[in-house]
Write an enzyme that holds these catalytic residues in place. Sequence first.
Site, PDB file in Angstrom:
ATOM      1  N   HIS A 186      -4.005 -44.478  -1.115  1.00 19.99           N
ATOM      2  CA  HIS A 186      -4.539 -44.155  -2.443  1.00 19.99           C
ATOM      3  C   HIS A 186      -3.528 -43.420  -3.311  1.00 19.99           C
ATOM      4  O   HIS A 186      -3.645 -43.409  -4.531  1.00 19.99           O
ATOM      5  CB  HIS A 186      -5.849 -43.365  -2.330  1.00 19.99           C
ATOM      6  N   ASP A 208      -6.662 -45.845   4.970  1.00 17.06           N
ATOM      7  CA  ASP A 208      -5.930 -45.239   3.851  1.00 17.06           C
ATOM      8  C   ASP A 208      -4.500 -44.910   4.283  1.00 17.06           C
ATOM      9  O   ASP A 208      -4.153 -43.764   4.536  1.00 17.06           O
ATOM     10  CB  ASP A 208      -6.674 -43.976   3.400  1.00 17.06           C
ATOM     11  N   GLN A 254      -6.324 -31.404  -3.594  1.00 14.39           N
ATOM     12  CA  GLN A 254      -5.535 -32.235  -4.502  1.00 14.39           C
ATOM     13  C   GLN A 254      -4.053 -31.920  -4.372  1.00 14.39           C
ATOM     14  O   GLN A 254      -3.650 -30.770  -4.395  1.00 14.39           O
ATOM     15  CB  GLN A 254      -5.974 -32.022  -5.956  1.00 14.39           C
ATOM     16  N   GLY A 255      -3.261 -32.974  -4.272  1.00 14.22           N
ATOM     17  CA  GLY A 255      -1.819 -32.807  -4.131  1.00 14.22           C
ATOM     18  C   GLY A 255      -1.339 -32.844  -2.700  1.00 14.22           C
ATOM     19  O   GLY A 255      -0.159 -33.021  -2.439  1.00 14.22           O
ATOM     20  N   ASP A 256      -2.268 -32.681  -1.735  1.00 15.55           N
ATOM     21  CA  ASP A 256      -1.911 -32.737  -0.320  1.00 15.55           C
ATOM     22  C   ASP A 256      -2.089 -34.127   0.267  1.00 15.55           C
ATOM     23  O   ASP A 256      -1.703 -34.374   1.411  1.00 15.55           O
ATOM     24  CB  ASP A 256      -2.780 -31.763   0.490  1.00 15.55           C
ATOM     25  N   SER A 257      -2.702 -35.045  -0.470  1.00 17.27           N
ATOM     26  CA  SER A 257      -2.974 -36.388   0.033  1.00 17.27           C
ATOM     27  C   SER A 257      -1.737 -37.008   0.669  1.00 17.27           C
ATOM     28  O   SER A 257      -0.627 -36.898   0.144  1.00 17.27           O
ATOM     29  CB  SER A 257      -3.459 -37.297  -1.097  1.00 17.27           C
TER      30      SER A 257
END
Length: 272
Positions: free
Chosen positions: A79, A132, A226-229
Amino acid sequence: MRRPLVRALSLAAVAAVIPLASPAPAAADSVVIGGYPVEISESPWTVALASRDRFGGTRAGQFCGGAVIGRSTVLTAAHCLGEAALGAPLGRVRDLKVIAGRGDLLGEEGREIPVRAVRVNPAYDSYTNAGDLAVLTLTEPLPASSVIRMAGSGDAAYRPGTDAVVYGWGDTTGGGDFAHALRATRVRVLSDAVCEEAYPGSAEGKYLADSMLCAGELGGGRDACQGDSGGPLVAQGRLIGLVSWGSGCGRAESPGVYTRVSGVVREPGAGH
């Protein structure tokens, strides 16, 4: 933010990269909440995905994380490479790079290596978030010391109650406070039953054990955001997951959900 069954990719398939292509992604909540600073030398396999063209130069263009599993091979979340995450089709992102060996994104140490090719898991489902996973091939190899071993199916690192650590440069509070230096937080691998109860298929998402695992604390407080994906979840020195999705960040009874590495990549002999 949910997911289904996923076909496993062999290492040969991982190596057989395809030209840059983007799937339509699902939104995903992914921060290191309740974390602590960590030196990049302690986790050299943790890398940042960056595009200054898309995200500016304040934090070197970082927008997701990744894990080095081969000298020129990085795993991340599918993603992360979708138009919703990038704000443009992946094919238009001309400066996609992996930043390795740099804990502080405001610094200049380490290397910024262009991505030569991307392979998105063909079984990735953008609606459920199953599978994912994406594989990045770099234009230059990293040192062998930067590579982390993946845990295979049945590895003890996946057992419920196992201590694990998640790494990233994401939001540290859930309120848009993005870190410029690498952070980590300790979580526990949770049982599939707990994860299925947390995400039975409501608006928050559906947990599917074949391609996912979840980790955190039932009381909340420690999580990715958010931002660690795409960043690594590590237990017993082995890569077991990639930050994928969840309901908010650090919420009680809403653990973080990770791509189960053994469910999407089979490495002969891993974990044995």
